[in-house]
Design a protein around this motif. Structure first.
Motif, short mmCIF file in Angstrom:
data_model
loop_
_atom_site.label_atom_id
_atom_site.label_comp_id
_atom_site.label_asym_id
_atom_site.label_seq_id
_atom_site.Cartn_x
_atom_site.Cartn_y
_atom_site.Cartn_z
N LEU A 198 0.82 -1.21 0.00
CA LEU A 198 0.00 0.00 0.00
C LEU A 198 0.86 1.26 0.00
N CYS A 199 0.58 2.15 -0.95
CA CYS A 199 1.27 3.43 -1.07
C CYS A 199 0.32 4.51 -0.55
N PRO A 200 0.55 5.04 0.63
CA PRO A 200 -0.45 5.87 1.30
C PRO A 200 -0.53 7.30 0.76
N PRO A 201 -1.72 7.87 0.69
CA PRO A 201 -1.84 9.30 0.37
C PRO A 201 -1.43 10.11 1.61
N ILE A 202 -0.31 10.78 1.54
CA ILE A 202 0.28 11.43 2.71
C ILE A 202 -0.61 12.53 3.30
N PRO A 203 -1.29 13.36 2.49
CA PRO A 203 -2.13 14.40 3.10
C PRO A 203 -3.14 13.87 4.11
N GLY A 204 -3.81 12.77 3.77
CA GLY A 204 -4.78 12.19 4.68
C GLY A 204 -4.14 11.60 5.92
N ARG A 205 -2.96 11.00 5.76
CA ARG A 205 -2.24 10.44 6.91
C ARG A 205 -1.79 11.56 7.85
N ALA A 206 -1.36 12.67 7.28
CA ALA A 206 -0.96 13.82 8.11
C ALA A 206 -2.15 14.38 8.87
N ASP A 207 -3.34 14.34 8.26
CA ASP A 207 -4.54 14.83 8.92
C ASP A 207 -4.81 14.07 10.22
N TYR A 208 -4.68 12.75 10.18
CA TYR A 208 -4.88 11.91 11.37
C TYR A 208 -3.90 12.36 12.47
N ILE A 209 -2.65 12.58 12.10
CA ILE A 209 -1.63 12.99 13.07
C ILE A 209 -2.01 14.33 13.71
N HIS A 210 -2.46 15.28 12.92
CA HIS A 210 -2.82 16.59 13.47
C HIS A 210 -4.05 16.51 14.39
N HIS A 211 -5.03 15.69 14.02
CA HIS A 211 -6.19 15.52 14.90
C HIS A 211 -5.80 14.83 16.20
#
Length: 284
Positions: free
Chosen positions: A69-82
């Motif tokens: 799986l090659c992750p979409p980084i913007p969405g992964r960063a969103d989880y981290i910020h929340h």
């Protein structure tokens, strides 16, 4: 996206190419006059991710094995910020330590947690190839080796047992669970994405992923039910349990289960473009 997410703006392709020249052949001008890549091309998506991680997050390099799986980084960063917002509300100490359940070959959540907020991270996975790749991504970036540990879950029935050590404490647990219940269901999901991208269905997509990344027995609903049940035994060793919930219809049953075990819980709505998701959190 979260207001602190640097990906709220379109990709700065000239800067990304300057940092990672390998990306350049994959970039073109679309009919709207914007620079972009073919998101159905797994090679293009891989090089975009490498460029982002090098340019925006200071990595030396990053890679994943073929068909992972090659992750979409913007969405992964969103989880981290929340997550950071949740931790701030809970008033935790500045030396935060987190656990990523299902770290995957990409190791993206621990990397972002360290690079954005300076957290200490542990990543766990059942797949030995994923473990080897995650370790490689840590080792190739020496500054990460002091902040990230990768642990192999040898018992597929357990989520926390065997990973969280006696006496060990985590400020949070995070998880992006497998959301399909079978290979067939996952294949249908891939075909829908192919249709949305208006490309041939015989293309090998970056959405591929391995079995444990995309599906498990019972899918997302059963995985999260197990996660909630097993979290009870580790209520004193984890500050807040969290997970993404991709399917809205699963939320009501999760809330009912959490009420039954007398866990306090919240739902945080998340969105990236047209994609809607949500983050469930619970504490004891």
């Amino acid at each position: 996206m979260h207001p602190k997410n640097i990906h709220n703006q379109p990709y700065d392709f000239p800067s990304l190419i300057h940092t990672h020249p390998i990306l350049k052949p994959y970039v073109f001008m679309n009919t709207f006059g914007n620079m972009t890549i073919d998101f159905s091309d797994s090679g293009a998506v891989l090089e975009l991710n490498r460029a982002i991680l090098k340019h925006d997050y200071g990595l030396t390099d990053w890679s994943i094995p073929k068909n992972f799986l090659c992750p979409p980084i913007p969405g992964r960063a969103d989880y981290i910020h929340h997550l950071a917002d949740i931790l701030k509300q809970n008033g935790v100490n500045p030396n935060i330590k987190g656990l990523d359940i299902g770290v995957g070959a990409n190791c993206i959540y621990p990397i972002l947690g360290v690079q954005i907020y300076g957290w200490q991270m542990v990543g766990a996975d059942i797949n030995e190839t994923a473990i080897a790749s995650a370790n490689k991504n840590v080792e190739i970036n020496p500054h990460l080796s002091q902040a990230i540990q990768i642990r192999h879950q040898s018992n597929h029935a357990n989520i926390f047992e065997g990973i969280i050590k006696p006496g060990e404490y985590f400020d949070f647990v995070m998880c992006n669970p497998p959301f399909h219940s079978s290979k067939e269901e996952a294949s249908k999901g891939t075909l829908r994405k192919l249709k949305n991208l208006k490309v041939s269905k015989d293309l090998e997509l970056n959405f591929g992923g391995q079995a444990n990344e995309l599906w498990c027995n019972g899918g997302e609903a059963l995985f999260l039910k197990r996660m909630v049940k097993q979290s009870i035994s580790f209520s004193k060793q984890v500050g807040v349990f969290t997970s993404l919930v991709s399917k809205k219809e699963h939320v009501a049953k999760l809330k009912k289960q959490l009420d039954k075990i007398k866990a306090q819980h919240t739902i945080v709505d998340m969105s990236q473009g047209h994609k809607k998701s949500r983050l469930i959190t619970w504490t004891f």
